[in-house]
Design a protein around this motif. Structure first.
Motif, short mmCIF file in Angstrom:
data_model
loop_
_atom_site.label_atom_id
_atom_site.label_comp_id
_atom_site.label_asym_id
_atom_site.label_seq_id
_atom_site.Cartn_x
_atom_site.Cartn_y
_atom_site.Cartn_z
N GLU A 36 0.83 -1.20 0.00
CA GLU A 36 0.00 0.00 0.00
C GLU A 36 0.87 1.25 0.00
O GLU A 36 1.99 1.22 0.49
CB GLU A 36 -0.83 -0.03 1.28
CG GLU A 36 -1.81 1.10 1.43
CD GLU A 36 -2.50 1.02 2.79
OE1 GLU A 36 -3.72 1.08 2.82
OE2 GLU A 36 -1.79 0.90 3.82
N SER A 37 0.35 2.32 -0.57
CA SER A 37 1.12 3.55 -0.42
C SER A 37 0.34 4.53 0.45
O SER A 37 -0.85 4.74 0.29
CB SER A 37 1.46 4.17 -1.77
OG SER A 37 0.30 4.38 -2.50
N PHE A 38 1.09 5.07 1.37
CA PHE A 38 0.51 5.88 2.44
C PHE A 38 1.10 7.28 2.35
O PHE A 38 2.31 7.43 2.24
CB PHE A 38 0.85 5.22 3.78
CG PHE A 38 0.35 5.95 4.98
CD1 PHE A 38 -0.97 5.83 5.36
CD2 PHE A 38 1.21 6.75 5.72
CE1 PHE A 38 -1.43 6.50 6.47
CE2 PHE A 38 0.74 7.43 6.83
CZ PHE A 38 -0.58 7.29 7.22
N GLY A 39 0.26 8.30 2.38
CA GLY A 39 0.77 9.66 2.26
C GLY A 39 0.70 10.40 3.57
O GLY A 39 -0.24 10.23 4.33
N LYS A 198 6.30 5.30 -8.67
CA LYS A 198 5.05 4.54 -8.73
C LYS A 198 5.25 3.23 -9.48
O LYS A 198 4.79 2.18 -9.07
CB LYS A 198 3.99 5.39 -9.44
CG LYS A 198 2.67 5.36 -8.72
CD LYS A 198 1.88 6.59 -8.95
CE LYS A 198 0.92 6.48 -10.08
NZ LYS A 198 0.15 7.71 -10.26
N SER A 207 5.65 -1.39 -0.12
CA SER A 207 4.85 -0.38 0.56
C SER A 207 5.60 0.92 0.45
O SER A 207 6.82 0.93 0.38
CB SER A 207 4.68 -0.72 2.03
OG SER A 207 4.07 -1.96 2.15
N TYR A 210 4.76 8.17 1.54
CA TYR A 210 5.14 9.35 0.77
C TYR A 210 4.86 10.59 1.62
O TYR A 210 3.73 10.80 2.06
CB TYR A 210 4.36 9.40 -0.54
CG TYR A 210 4.98 10.34 -1.52
CD1 TYR A 210 5.86 9.89 -2.48
CD2 TYR A 210 4.71 11.71 -1.43
CE1 TYR A 210 6.47 10.77 -3.36
CE2 TYR A 210 5.32 12.60 -2.29
CZ TYR A 210 6.19 12.11 -3.26
OH TYR A 210 6.81 12.99 -4.11
N ILE A 218 0.50 14.12 -3.44
CA ILE A 218 0.02 13.05 -2.56
C ILE A 218 -1.21 12.37 -3.17
O ILE A 218 -1.33 11.15 -3.18
CB ILE A 218 -0.33 13.64 -1.18
CG1 ILE A 218 0.93 14.10 -0.47
CG2 ILE A 218 -1.10 12.65 -0.36
CD1 ILE A 218 1.61 13.07 0.38
N THR A 222 -0.88 8.20 -3.68
CA THR A 222 -1.17 7.33 -2.53
C THR A 222 -2.57 6.75 -2.53
O THR A 222 -3.49 7.25 -3.15
CB THR A 222 -0.96 8.10 -1.22
OG1 THR A 222 -1.83 9.24 -1.24
CG2 THR A 222 0.46 8.57 -1.07
N ASP A 223 -2.69 5.65 -1.74
CA ASP A 223 -4.00 5.02 -1.54
C ASP A 223 -4.67 5.57 -0.29
O ASP A 223 -5.89 5.59 -0.18
CB ASP A 223 -3.82 3.50 -1.33
CG ASP A 223 -2.98 2.87 -2.41
OD1 ASP A 223 -3.07 3.34 -3.55
OD2 ASP A 223 -2.22 1.93 -2.11
N ILE A 225 -4.21 8.54 3.01
CA ILE A 225 -3.40 9.66 3.48
C ILE A 225 -3.71 10.03 4.92
O ILE A 225 -4.79 9.71 5.44
CB ILE A 225 -3.52 10.94 2.61
CG1 ILE A 225 -4.84 11.66 2.83
CG2 ILE A 225 -3.31 10.65 1.17
CD1 ILE A 225 -4.82 13.05 2.23
N THR A 239 -7.43 7.95 0.33
CA THR A 239 -7.16 9.21 -0.35
C THR A 239 -8.42 9.77 -1.03
O THR A 239 -8.72 10.95 -0.95
CB THR A 239 -6.06 9.01 -1.39
OG1 THR A 239 -4.98 8.36 -0.75
CG2 THR A 239 -5.59 10.32 -1.97
#
Lengths: 323, 390
Positions: A36-39, A198, A207, A210, A218, A222-223, A225, A239
């Protein structure tokens, strides 16, 4: 459901300075699932970088973690000895720093600086294996193989930043922290670097955390935030939800201050006042003095804590009167 | 890089000519003249007197004399020393210079190495008690009045404790029935030291490319042991086993002067390293190195110290030159028969040919030191290397 990779719970940290304690991180909790991407977004000085440094346990010497835990893959990082931390750093969690310009040692070749990290974490690798891997990483981030033999000052800013990404990937980390990786770059390069990050993230299933003050970036990256203000998270959620229906006044203010290309032209709104000094202990809602919606019934003296208002969407309890 | 070297070399030559001319003019400005010291010297036979006047054009105008002097310099002809009459300045220098060079190269290497080591540890342990005390000690030895300090060292270690000889180059009693001259033994010592240092250097160069840090360290250790065994074999076989006794005598006399000058010379390097390294430690790439999970020692040595080395090298080169000048003091105090003493003698007794020859050689040494410094600086800092290449 993917499993939780990084779990930060009730993290509080302050800097011990001559003027007093600077409460840089207050009671921060969040989870990052694998892949997962977290901002993390907020204005300068709100504690984003402090959080990032604490995740690697690289905070300056005068910082003190008063409470909380950071669990990476089930392993507690807070209070781990320097030697045990060394094994975790870069191997499980790596970071792309704010100033890529200065992230390289000026007198050592790029390739050697990457190999150095690989030697530390994969001592059994032969030199050729390491070189092959670096070449593969360079191709992935769009760099020529010959860069390994170059010195940092021979590279442009964008190239350095790409090389930093290759460096961050060199030991197959599970999670990468990107701390404003594009701040010093122009917009065109910025876009390329973002795409590169990305792409690599999807390719390797990493993972990503950001960190940026640029809410537009952002949104793209991201998925999930979290919006930070004065050391605490004021709103956190997927997000999409946060952007379409922001619940906290500060999030709304952040969104309103960003111009949009599409849609009607409207005047950008800005907030009055300045972020509070973190030296003074703040009781209750730290945003209250600047809050544009203060007249609406909220309770500024109440302590900040997050409540879940929608599935996975958390917001500061102080703004609940508004919902 | 090659172009840069050649360019620097030509610059060096120009500076050298200027140096020759200026030093000649300075000698020319000394009150009294060469004639009077020639005439007053009962050792000189009339032919030599005549020859000296002719070769140096002492009866000609200044401009011609300078020309003659430069030409003679390249012929290696400095006339005769007045005080050591039948010997020429070149002979005297050939005898004395190696002694000074040997003593001061060892001092320089040790002073630089320990100074750098102490400096980086001081910076790394900033704020600790040991750091404070060692820094205070370094400031003391950096600022101390050197002749007094040297005399105190001589008094304490040589007289009070009796551990070391009170100056001099050797104990004459030991050499009465020696089959070797002291110079022979000394050249053997120089040769041995040079070969050993070259081997040490080669060991480091060849092990540089070993990827694993553990095996790199091990192979260096093995190399050192082999070197040690080879030198032990060398000194215990054949002719060297006979020379050993005499060589040890000379080496024993070198210890106290080496130690004293090193104590004074290392402090400057240590303090400067400490300051530059503290600056470097604030840089971002130190944070990167920590984030990469490198060991503390590696961050200190490979990242911080390596960058902090650059200004230290520059300042050290200047120290080398002051140390060569300082050889006058050191050698007088420790009665070390080297260049320093020779110069002092030549100047106080108005032996102008000898003084001019000695000064020229010291000038050459200083120029070579600068030249090496420039080249090594370009070698150490890739940023300069690029500027140099374009």
């Amino acid at each position: 459901m993917s499993k939780i990779l990084l779990e930060v719970k009730n993290l509080s940290m302050h800097y011990d300075t001559l003027e007093g304690n600077v409460e840089a991180v207050k009671n921060v909790s969040f989870n990052v699932n694998s892949g997962e991407s977290f901002g993390l977004v907020g204005e300068s000085g709100c504690g984003k970088t402090s959080v990032a440094m604490t995740l690697l346990q690289l905070q300056p010497e005068n910082s003190i973690i008063t409470e909380g835990s950071i669990k990476l893959d089930g392993k507690e990082l807070v209070g781990l000895s320097e030697n045990d931390l060394r094994k975790v750093r870069w191997d499980s969690i790596s970071i792309v720093f704010q100033g890529a310009m200065n992230a390289w040692n000026p007198v050592i070749k790029i390739g050697e600086q990457i190999r150095e990290a690989m030697r530390e974490h994969y001592p059994q690798n032969s030199k050729q294996e390491n070189i092959n891997k670096i070449n593969e990483l360079f191709r992935m981030v769009g760099l020529d193989e010959s860069i390994s033999e170059r010195f940092p000052h021979e590279l442009s800013g964008g190239m350095k930043q790409r090389a930093v990404i290759a460096l961050a990937l060199s030991c197959d980390p599970k999670i990468i922290i990107a701390d404003e990786p594009t701040t010093a770059l122009d917009v065109v390069i910025q876009d390329q670097i973002l795409n590169e990050i990305k792409k690599v993230q999807n390719l390797l299933g990493l993972s990503l955390i950001y960190i940026s003050h640029d809410i537009a970036v952002i949104a793209e990256m991201t998925d999930k935030i979290a919006v930070m203000y004065a050391g605490s998270i004021v709103e956190m959620g997927p997000t999409k939800n946060v952007f379409t229906s922001p619940k906290h006044s500060y999030t709304r203010a952040l969104l309103d201050s960003t111009p949009s290309i599409k849609g009607e032209k409207k005047k950008l709104r800005s907030l009055d006042g300045e972020p509070p000094s973190l030296i003074d202990k703040i009781d209750g809602c730290s945003f209250a003095p600047r809050c544009p919606d203060r007249e609406i019934s909220c309770n500024p003296t109440e302590h900040m804590s997050l409540i879940e208002i929608e599935p996975d969407h958390y917001v500061d309890v102080c703004s609940q009167g508004k919902i | 890089m090659l172009v840069y070297t050649i360019k620097r070399f030509f610059e060096m030559i120009i500076v050298f000519f200027l140096f020759l001319i200026i030093s000649y003019l300075l000698f020319n400005a000394i009150p009294g003249n060469a004639f009077s010291s020639l005439l007053l010297n009962p050792l000189l036979p009339p032919e030599t007197y005549q020859r000296t006047i002719e070769t140096f054009g002492l009866d000609k105008p200044l401009f011609e004399r300078i020309q003659l002097y430069i030409i003679n310099f390249f012929k290696g002809d400095f006339g005769y020393s007045y005080i050591y009459y039948p010997r020429t300045p070149i002979e005297l220098i050939a005898e004395r210079l190696p002694r000074t060079l040997m003593l001061f190269s060892i001092v320089n290497v040790i002073a630089f190495y320990t100074g750098f080591l102490v400096g980086k540890i001081l910076a790394w342990r900033r704020g600790s008690k040991s750091e404070t005390w060692i820094t205070i000690g370094s400031v003391f030895s950096y600022t101390v009045f050197y002749p007094w300090f040297a005399l105190m060292m001589l008094w304490f270690f040589g007289y009070k404790m009796g551990w070391f000889p009170l100056g001099k180059f050797l104990v004459p009693e030991k050499w009465y029935d020696s089959p070797y001259s002291s110079d022979e033994i000394f050249y053997t010592l120089i040769l041995f030291t040079t070969v050993t240092s070259v081997f040490l250097f080669l060991i480091f160069i060849f092990t540089r490319n070993i990827e694993s840090l553990q095996s790199r360290r091990n192979s260096r250790f093995v190399g050192l042991i082999i070197l040690f065994i080879i030198s032990a074999i060398y000194w215990s076989n054949g002719e060297a086993s006979l020379q050993r006794f005499y060589a040890a005598d000379i080496a024993y006399h070198m210890i106290l002067p080496t130690f004293t000058v090193t104590l004074v010379a290392f402090a400057g390097t240590a303090l400067l390293t400490r300051t530059t390294m503290m600056e470097v430690l604030k840089d971002d790439y130190i944070l990167t190195a920590r984030a990469k999970g490198l060991s503390q020692k590696r961050i200190r040595d490979r990242h911080a110290a390596r960058t902090a080395l650059l200004p230290v090298v520059t300042s050290f080169i200047f120290t080398i030159i002051t140390i060569i000048d300082g050889s006058v003091l050191t050698e007088s105090i420790f009665s070390w028969p080297g260049m320093g003493q020779l110069i002092l003698e030549a100047v106080t007794r108005e032996d102008i040919p000898l003084a001019m020859a000695s000064f020229s050689f010291i000038g050459i040494l200083a120029l070579i030191a600068h030249f090496i410094a420039d080249i090594s600086y370009a070698f150490l800092d890739p940023r300069i290397r690029v500027k140099v290449e374009n």
